[in-house]
Design a protein around this motif. Structure first.
Motif, mmCIF file in Angstrom:
data_model
loop_
_atom_site.group_PDB
_atom_site.id
_atom_site.type_symbol
_atom_site.label_atom_id
_atom_site.label_comp_id
_atom_site.label_asym_id
_atom_site.label_seq_id
_atom_site.Cartn_x
_atom_site.Cartn_y
_atom_site.Cartn_z
ATOM 1 N N GLU A 52 0.819 -1.211 0.000
ATOM 2 C CA GLU A 52 0.000 0.000 0.000
ATOM 3 C C GLU A 52 0.853 1.262 0.000
ATOM 4 O OE1 GLU A 52 -3.718 1.954 2.543
ATOM 5 O OE2 GLU A 52 -3.091 -0.122 2.896
ATOM 6 N N ARG A 53 1.998 1.222 0.674
ATOM 7 C CA ARG A 53 2.876 2.405 0.690
ATOM 8 C C ARG A 53 3.317 2.768 -0.727
ATOM 9 N NH1 ARG A 53 8.427 3.349 0.823
ATOM 10 N NH2 ARG A 53 8.995 5.360 1.740
ATOM 11 N N HIS A 74 0.539 4.547 -2.447
ATOM 12 C CA HIS A 74 0.441 5.936 -1.984
ATOM 13 C C HIS A 74 1.531 6.801 -2.616
ATOM 14 C CE1 HIS A 74 -2.873 5.730 0.803
ATOM 15 N NE2 HIS A 74 -2.348 4.688 1.435
ATOM 16 N N ARG A 75 2.742 6.254 -2.749
ATOM 17 C CA ARG A 75 3.828 7.016 -3.387
ATOM 18 C C ARG A 75 3.506 7.295 -4.852
ATOM 19 N NH1 ARG A 75 9.622 4.778 -2.926
ATOM 20 N NH2 ARG A 75 10.185 6.978 -3.210
ATOM 21 N N ALA A 84 0.952 10.092 -4.864
ATOM 22 C CA ALA A 84 1.544 11.384 -4.493
ATOM 23 C C ALA A 84 2.433 11.914 -5.609
ATOM 24 C CB ALA A 84 2.346 11.233 -3.201
#
Length: 275
Positions: free
Chosen positions: A176-177, A180-181, A184
């Motif tokens: 998930e990180r 998100h990156r 972003a």
């Protein structure tokens, strides 16, 4: 390959005869993959889609692996196309028998066959064949990048605000990180760039960077098969290939950035701020 300072390191013992053999093998494999293509989706449930993807891979590898191994005796074979990270020293074939396989099994036309020879974690020769158009992209370290035999050159842009850039996910089910990156970074490039494309596969965006049609591509991933071919093509077309913080890129790098030289500093400035 070109790095942040634009230097190149020529390949050793790589000649026209080897490139010709690799191109012939990849094009034969591409003909088979084209024969397997139909203009509508194959499979509805996830297990059906996965089975179709594996069937494409297996069919193409049956005709591609043997001629590549014969073309470069002593080179080893990187088995898992979705693996990342550094390889042991020496020469390795990194191959994607159906780059953009998910597009192929959904009846789309943006897919390719790629074969890249890597030496000590640096790509030194690559062939990318696009069966739907018949185009082939080639590069040998220190000898330039070509489309159907004609030289390629990256964009001359110097303003990130005028740039067409792209990214995408490397594989389904990433953490998930990473998602998100990606989100972003897309937001940041929507603010600082002109237009952002988000698509797969990576190689089909990187050939556009090498040809000057796009100006940058980045990915928060180290999947080898999606990056090595495009990395060499962009570098040999005069672009800059690093990680997203501007450090020289190789297979040990955790992420990836390839740009036209004139916007590299600005792209690093934007992407290095994405946590």
């Amino acid at each position: 390959m070109s790095t942040a300072n634009g230097t190149t390191t020529p390949g050793t013992g790589l000649d026209t005869a080897l490139l010709t053999r690799v191109t012939a093998a990849v094009r034969t494999a591409g003909d088979l993959l084209r024969e397997r293509h139909i203009p509508h989706p194959r499979g509805v449930a996830l297990d059906e889609i996965v089975a179709e993807i594996h069937a494409n891979d297996n069919a193409v590898l049956d005709v591609l692996k043997a001629p590549l191994m014969a073309a470069r005796p002593g080179a080893r074979w990187a088995e898992d196309e979705l693996e990342g990270g550094a390889l042991p020293p020496g020469e390795w074939w990194i191959v994607d028998p159906a780059e953009g396989n998910i597009n192929h099994v959904h009846g789309m036309s943006d897919w390719a066959v790629t074969a890249t020879l890597v030496r000590d974690n640096r790509p030194v020769l690559t062939v990318v064949h696009l069966p739907p158009t018949g185009d082939w992209y080639t590069a040998v370290a220190g000898q330039g990048a070509r489309l159907n035999g004609a030289p390629l050159r990256v964009s001359a842009k110097t303003d990130l605000g005028a740039a067409l850039v792209g990214t995408g996910q490397a594989r389904p089910g990433e953490d998930e990180r990473t998602f998100h990156r990606i989100g972003a970074s897309v937001t940041q490039l929507l603010v600082h760039g002109l237009v952002v494309r988000v698509s797969v596969p990576a190689t089909l965006q990187l050939i556009h960077v090498a040809a000057g049609r796009m100006d940058a591509f980045w990915q928060f991933s180290d999947v080898r098969s999606g990056l090595v071919a495009g990395a060499l093509l962009v570098a040999e077309a005069g672009g800059t290939v690093t990680d997203t913080r501007g450090n020289p890129w190789d297979l040990a790098s955790g992420d990836f950035l390839a740009t036209a030289a004139g916007i590299h500093t600005a792209a690093v400035s934007v992407l290095s701020s994405v946590a």
